[in-house]
Design a protein around this motif. Sequence first.
Motif: not given
Length: 225
Positions: A150-154
């Motif tokens: 996702d956008e947060a790198g998760s």
Amino acid sequence: ALQQLENAARLPIIYKHIAAMPDVHYGIGATVGSVIPTIKAVIPAAVGVDIGCGMMACKTTLHANDLPDNLGPLRTAIEKAVPHGISPRRSGRDQGSWETPPDEADIAWRTLSPEFEALCQDYPRLRNTNNYKHLGTLGTGNHFIEVCLDEAGSVWFMLHSGSRGVGNAIGTMFIELAKKDAEQHQRNLPDQDLAYFEEGARYFGDYVRAVGWAQRFALANREVM
């Protein structure tokens, strides 16, 4: 595809109008990528045979930095963990099914089994389908399992699958029954694949019940995977 849309739009059970999506393309009777609203009737071929086809995603505790540079071993592990694909007929056990279903599949099947047994009493041919051993398996075609960020790198696992062999059997059987019903009551259909059940007709309630069960199977299928 345009001709199929016109055929469906001429049916007496259509509510107002049919909508076509940008990706609309030729299908079996009903056009893929169309919305066909009906009044007090249902068209089994418009519902299709991959009943309950859908998506599911699961967020993990991993971050992009936790992933190795080479994702090949991870892909191999996923392919080993989840049966997928299909074996040619007469080649022994279907590689897309379980040989021994895991505990998760057993638990899920126990909630689905009573209603399935009731369906089989009314429609015995459903008993000889891939059902229990397909629960928690991916299938073929455009079904997939994906590792994504996702956008947060998760890190997420996302998958797409449906009601597998038993859903296909339910859809196919009721499409055939609708065609037979149409021979007696719907003689002027523009396409036999657009045969429909009207509310109160012999198979209408059974079809709705079977589709509801197949949708629950499809959801359980994704949860087990």
